[in-house]
Scaffold this active site. Structure first.
Site, mmCIF file in Angstrom:
data_model
loop_
_atom_site.group_PDB
_atom_site.id
_atom_site.type_symbol
_atom_site.label_atom_id
_atom_site.label_comp_id
_atom_site.label_asym_id
_atom_site.label_seq_id
_atom_site.Cartn_x
_atom_site.Cartn_y
_atom_site.Cartn_z
ATOM 1 N N HIS A 24 19.198 -34.067 29.389
ATOM 2 C CA HIS A 24 20.532 -32.937 28.651
ATOM 3 C C HIS A 24 21.583 -33.901 29.830
ATOM 4 O O HIS A 24 22.169 -32.808 30.481
ATOM 5 C CB HIS A 24 20.974 -32.043 28.159
ATOM 6 C CG HIS A 24 20.094 -31.129 28.420
ATOM 7 N ND1 HIS A 24 20.041 -31.046 30.004
ATOM 8 C CD2 HIS A 24 19.159 -30.261 28.309
ATOM 9 C CE1 HIS A 24 18.972 -29.408 30.040
ATOM 10 N NE2 HIS A 24 18.366 -29.637 29.101
ATOM 11 N N HIS A 78 8.575 -20.233 27.265
ATOM 12 C CA HIS A 78 10.215 -20.469 26.815
ATOM 13 C C HIS A 78 10.567 -20.536 25.821
ATOM 14 O O HIS A 78 9.445 -22.015 25.129
ATOM 15 C CB HIS A 78 10.596 -21.204 27.843
ATOM 16 C CG HIS A 78 11.563 -21.976 27.884
ATOM 17 N ND1 HIS A 78 12.340 -21.197 28.045
ATOM 18 C CD2 HIS A 78 12.093 -22.842 28.905
ATOM 19 C CE1 HIS A 78 14.047 -21.878 28.168
ATOM 20 N NE2 HIS A 78 14.062 -22.964 28.528
ATOM 21 N N GLU A 80 13.225 -23.069 24.728
ATOM 22 C CA GLU A 80 13.978 -24.778 25.069
ATOM 23 C C GLU A 80 12.671 -25.783 24.403
ATOM 24 O O GLU A 80 11.755 -25.329 24.047
ATOM 25 C CB GLU A 80 14.406 -24.536 26.206
ATOM 26 C CG GLU A 80 15.383 -25.720 25.941
ATOM 27 C CD GLU A 80 15.699 -26.272 27.424
ATOM 28 O OE1 GLU A 80 15.765 -25.934 29.019
ATOM 29 O OE2 GLU A 80 16.989 -26.852 27.391
ATOM 30 N N ASP A 82 11.767 -28.543 24.698
ATOM 31 C CA ASP A 82 10.614 -29.677 24.963
ATOM 32 C C ASP A 82 9.088 -28.171 25.369
ATOM 33 O O ASP A 82 8.460 -29.396 26.032
ATOM 34 C CB ASP A 82 11.333 -29.840 26.916
ATOM 35 C CG ASP A 82 11.909 -28.955 27.522
ATOM 36 O OD1 ASP A 82 12.232 -27.552 27.384
ATOM 37 O OD2 ASP A 82 12.181 -29.043 28.998
ATOM 38 N N HIS A 145 15.275 -20.282 32.854
ATOM 39 C CA HIS A 145 17.405 -19.927 32.439
ATOM 40 C C HIS A 145 17.287 -20.165 31.213
ATOM 41 O O HIS A 145 18.340 -19.984 31.278
ATOM 42 C CB HIS A 145 17.475 -20.853 33.027
ATOM 43 C CG HIS A 145 17.111 -22.225 32.665
ATOM 44 N ND1 HIS A 145 17.866 -23.709 31.828
ATOM 45 C CD2 HIS A 145 15.659 -22.687 31.687
ATOM 46 C CE1 HIS A 145 17.410 -24.053 31.534
ATOM 47 N NE2 HIS A 145 15.902 -23.657 31.036
ATOM 48 N N ASP A 164 10.090 -22.993 33.339
ATOM 49 C CA ASP A 164 10.607 -24.445 33.853
ATOM 50 C C ASP A 164 10.785 -24.079 35.542
ATOM 51 O O ASP A 164 10.810 -24.837 35.832
ATOM 52 C CB ASP A 164 12.099 -24.231 33.355
ATOM 53 C CG ASP A 164 11.839 -24.737 32.179
ATOM 54 O OD1 ASP A 164 11.572 -25.396 31.652
ATOM 55 O OD2 ASP A 164 12.661 -24.504 31.062
ATOM 56 N N TYR A 191 15.696 -29.838 40.848
ATOM 57 C CA TYR A 191 15.889 -29.221 39.718
ATOM 58 C C TYR A 191 15.868 -28.230 40.509
ATOM 59 O O TYR A 191 17.238 -27.632 38.895
ATOM 60 C CB TYR A 191 13.941 -29.463 39.500
ATOM 61 C CG TYR A 191 13.155 -28.603 38.210
ATOM 62 C CD1 TYR A 191 13.146 -29.825 36.802
ATOM 63 C CD2 TYR A 191 13.533 -26.917 38.810
ATOM 64 C CE1 TYR A 191 12.432 -28.853 36.482
ATOM 65 C CE2 TYR A 191 12.625 -26.420 37.537
ATOM 66 C CZ TYR A 191 12.997 -27.139 35.486
ATOM 67 O OH TYR A 191 12.059 -26.516 35.296
ATOM 68 N N HIS A 224 7.156 -28.115 34.180
ATOM 69 C CA HIS A 224 7.036 -30.156 34.353
ATOM 70 C C HIS A 224 6.855 -30.007 36.139
ATOM 71 O O HIS A 224 7.076 -29.144 36.791
ATOM 72 C CB HIS A 224 8.901 -29.707 34.709
ATOM 73 C CG HIS A 224 9.692 -29.407 33.218
ATOM 74 N ND1 HIS A 224 9.649 -30.315 32.056
ATOM 75 C CD2 HIS A 224 10.602 -28.573 32.791
ATOM 76 C CE1 HIS A 224 10.293 -29.544 30.707
ATOM 77 N NE2 HIS A 224 10.709 -28.893 31.602
HETATM 78 FE FE1 FEO Z 1 14.186 -25.078 29.826
HETATM 79 FE FE2 FEO Z 1 11.950 -27.297 30.287
HETATM 80 O O1 FEO Z 1 13.344 -26.121 29.089
#
Ligand code: FEO
Length: 399
Positions: A24, A78, A80, A82, A145, A164, A191, A224
């Site tokens: 994104h 989290h 989100e 992903d 976040h 994250d 990041y 990640h």
């Molecule tokens: Fe906030 Fe890796 O997603």
């Protein structure tokens, strides 16, 4: 290859996304990974899931260790997509009504993401859940976040599952920081600069809280990139330094674009003047550099110099894009300056200066406008402008 046993009975069962190049708007030129963790104890727990499309890989990774139906509970740190996109499918495979632990905001988000009636178990900040020999402690990290974000800590192993936070968009078989080597800090810096900078005050509060709680970590496992086991304190110290935004370098980033090369010539001459003053300088033309790489260079720089030709009484579209992006990330304690070439109306420098002032940059005034193509005399003015910015960097203020 995943799964990887990262501690006795704890596995990374996540997946590697080798080919993603745009997350994104963030250029993931090294791909990324979606890490997920399986803890084998009297109760078996899965911490986080992966992005939709990778569900088969993750389930195969789990099946190499145990029958997925034996998983007793899932933790969603989290929501989100992903990390949650495959949750309905995971729950279906392991038993749809098994408990799904998450924060209050997490349950709200997940119930809006997915129509399935899942068995949400809301955890409190500081709440604990015993798995048998080990226990999970949940720490809410609101707005780090997303509003739902939380960490899960296994105190018996001193392992923090940090969602994250402390991540890197990096795809590779290197599971740990010591295997990847020092380049891990470059990935972590990019990041931080593009995802977490705007939450700097909250990060400092969180680090204070963790310090006051006396927590120490043998391993920090983000969702990640590689896991921090060699020296987890190194990334915490880096987050503290980046968040304070006071330990900045004598460095200027010149962010610009150009139509017929005039603003480009100005940028290089300004760079020459900055160099004369002993300032490290990075000219970055926006149609050649991704905005996320520019933001990474800006993170530790004392000055940001923006340049645009005047186009249709305004600024070049790439500058509008970049300034919107940078404004959202809220860098602080920067010296700013604006420049650009023009043909007849010449609004760009005023617009650029206004944008930087709105971000509370300490501006080197006046900005520099050159009509049409800069010749030797005008280029000398650009070099002098660069020297003026360089002196401001040394003195710590523009005025
Ligand atoms: Fe906030 Fe890796 O997603």
């Amino acid at each position: 290859m995943k799964p990887v046993e990262i501690a006795d009975g704890i596995y990374d069962v996540g997946v590697i996304d080798w080919n993603i190049r745009d997350f994104h708007g963030y250029s993931t030129h090294m791909g990324t990974s979606y890490n997920a963790f399986l803890i084998l104890d009297e109760k078996i727990a899965l911490i986080d899931a992966v992005k939709k499309g990778f569900e088969d890989q993750m389930m195969r990774n789990i099946a190499k260790i145990i029958d997925p139906a034996k998983i007793d509970l899932v933790v969603s740190n989290h929501t989100e997509m992903d990390h949650s996109g495959t949750l309905p499918l995971v729950m279906e495979k392991i038993g749809a009504q098994k408990p799904l632990y998450c924060s209050k905001m997490g349950s709200r988000n997940l119930s809006r993401h997915f129509p399935q009636d899942l068995n949400y178990q809301v955890v409190e900040d500081g709440g604990e859940l015993s798995l048998g020999k080990r226990s999970l402690t949940f720490l809410e990290t609101r707005m780090l976040h997303w509003p739902d974000s939380m960490f899960t800590f296994v105190k018996e192993d001193k392992i923090l599952f940090s969602s994250d936070a402390f991540g890197q968009h990096y795809a590779g078989h290197e599971e740990f920081d010591d295997i990847l080597g020092d380049s891990v800090m470059d990935h972590a810096k990019k990041y931080y600069a593009n995802i977490l900078l705007l939450y700097a005050p909250l990060i400092l509060k969180l680090i204070d809280r963790v310090t006051q709680m006396g927590l120490s970590f043998n391993m920090i496992c983000p969702d990640h990139g590689v896991l921090w086991r060699k020296d987890p304190g190194r990334i915490i110290d880096a987050y503290a330094r980046w968040s304070k935004q006071t330990d900045l370098h004598n460095k200027a980033v010149i962010v610009y674009d150009t139509m017929w090369d005039s603003t480009h010539k100005m940028a290089l001459a300004i760079a020459s003047g900055l160099h004369d003053e002993g300032i490290e300088v990075r000219p970055m033309k926006l149609r050649e550099w991704d905005r996320s790489d520019v933001m990474t260079e800006i993170l530790e720089a004392k000055a940001v110099v923006v340049g645009s030709p005047t186009l249709n009484n305004g600024i070049f579209p790439t500058l509008a894009d970049f300034l919107t992006y940078m404004k959202g990330l809220r860098p602080e304690n920067k010296i700013g300056a604006a420049f650009g070439s023009f043909g007849w109306s010449g609004e760009s420098v005023k617009i650029l200066s206004g944008e930087l002032e709105a971000m509370k940059f300490d501006m080197v005034e006046p900005g520099l406008k050159i009509q049409y193509v800069p010749e030797a005399e005008q280029l000398e003015k650009c070099i002098e402008f660069g020297r003026t910015i360089g002196k401001a960097i040394h003195s710590g203020k523009a005025g």
